[in-house]
Design a protein around this motif. Structure first.
Motif, PDB file in Angstrom:
ATOM      1  N   GLN A  99       0.753  -1.167   0.045  1.00  0.00           N
ATOM      2  CA  GLN A  99      -0.095  -0.024  -0.100  1.00  0.00           C
ATOM      3  C   GLN A  99       0.826   1.249  -0.179  1.00  0.00           C
ATOM      4  O   GLN A  99       0.413   2.380   0.098  1.00  0.00           O
ATOM      5  N   ASN A 100       2.144   1.038  -0.213  1.00  0.00           N
ATOM      6  CA  ASN A 100       3.264   2.212  -0.381  1.00  0.00           C
ATOM      7  C   ASN A 100       3.001   2.894   0.948  1.00  0.00           C
ATOM      8  O   ASN A 100       3.047   4.279   1.140  1.00  0.00           O
ATOM      9  N   LYS A 101       2.988   2.304   2.309  1.00  0.00           N
ATOM     10  CA  LYS A 101       2.835   3.003   3.534  1.00  0.00           C
ATOM     11  C   LYS A 101       4.349   2.891   4.063  1.00  0.00           C
ATOM     12  O   LYS A 101       4.896   1.735   3.741  1.00  0.00           O
ATOM     13  N   PRO A 102       4.637   3.863   4.827  1.00  0.00           N
ATOM     14  CA  PRO A 102       6.125   3.676   5.467  1.00  0.00           C
ATOM     15  C   PRO A 102       6.381   2.560   6.372  1.00  0.00           C
ATOM     16  O   PRO A 102       5.328   2.378   7.258  1.00  0.00           O
ATOM     17  N   VAL A 103       7.533   1.914   6.187  1.00  0.00           N
ATOM     18  CA  VAL A 103       7.379   0.755   7.193  1.00  0.00           C
ATOM     19  C   VAL A 103       8.949   0.925   7.736  1.00  0.00           C
ATOM     20  O   VAL A 103      10.010   1.046   7.041  1.00  0.00           O
ATOM     21  N   CYS A 104       9.202   0.542   8.954  1.00  0.00           N
ATOM     22  CA  CYS A 104      10.681   0.413   9.567  1.00  0.00           C
ATOM     23  C   CYS A 104      10.408  -0.855  10.586  1.00  0.00           C
ATOM     24  O   CYS A 104       9.381  -1.409  10.797  1.00  0.00           O
ATOM     25  N   ALA A 105      11.599  -1.732  10.681  1.00  0.00           N
ATOM     26  CA  ALA A 105      11.829  -2.488  11.518  1.00  0.00           C
ATOM     27  C   ALA A 105      12.881  -2.561  12.252  1.00  0.00           C
ATOM     28  O   ALA A 105      14.129  -1.885  12.262  1.00  0.00           O
TER      29      ALA A 105
END
Length: 189
Positions: A99-105
């Motif tokens: 969904q082109n949402k920002p993700v970090c991990a």
């Protein structure tokens, strides 16, 4: 920021013993709040699973609804029940990335995926190829996170074949790095 961004918390934490899970989740929520963000956790769902005909589907739909509301995701990719991240977390990360949402991990484990799987060898015990890139996990996860402008914060705990304990699966400093990155992302967009 005109509106407080909602950040979905993905990770195996939902499976941890209740006292540990509650403590970790409270810290994550407080850290996000300190950064002007609001956490959405699968544990926030108030589900009546005893009355459900298909409890697994009810959980899936409730978590999907949270992800649909969220503007971003922070995932715990610390190895869980083996040398790789939790499978459900991997799905959630992919769903949000699509969904082109920002993700970090983050992972508290310092040992790269290929070393956890095959001790750094090119193949595992069955003779199948192991990605030798020295990444946190499978290249699709690492590169998928990077494709959203996100990054992976890595801890210092070495991999042990018996795995890492629930207590070892959270590091406040790593989580603060990600909260800062998410805050900066939303301030700059």
């Amino acid at each position: 920021m005109s509106r407080t961004p909602l950040i979905y918390l993905a990770g195996p934490d939902v499976f941890f013993p209740e006292a540990i899970r509650t403590r970790i989740e409270a810290r994550k929520k407080a850290i996000l709040e300190d950064h002007g963000l609001t956490a959405l956790s699968p544990c926030d769902n108030d589900l009546d699973l005893e009355q459900a005909q298909d409890p697994a589907r009810v959980i899936f739909e409730a978590n999907k609804a949270l992800m649909d509301r969220a503007q971003g995701l922070i995932a715990n990719l610390t190895p869980f029940r083996g040398p790789s991240a939790d499978a459900g977390t991997i799905y959630e990360l992919g769903y949000m990335t699509a969904q082109n949402k920002p993700v970090c991990a983050y992972t508290t484990c310092a040992t790269p995926y290929n070393e956890r799987v095959a001790g750094g060898a090119d193949t595992d015990q069955q003779g199948t190829m192991v990605e030798g890139f020295g990444l946190c996990d499978n290249l699709m996860l690492d590169c998928g996170i990077m494709s959203t402008g996100g990054f992976i914060a890595k801890g210092t705990i070495p991999w042990r074949p018996k795995g890492l304990s629930p207590e070892e699966s959270f590091d406040e400093d790593l989580f603060r790095e990600l909260a800062s990155a998410m805050r900066d992302h939303f301030q700059n967009t």
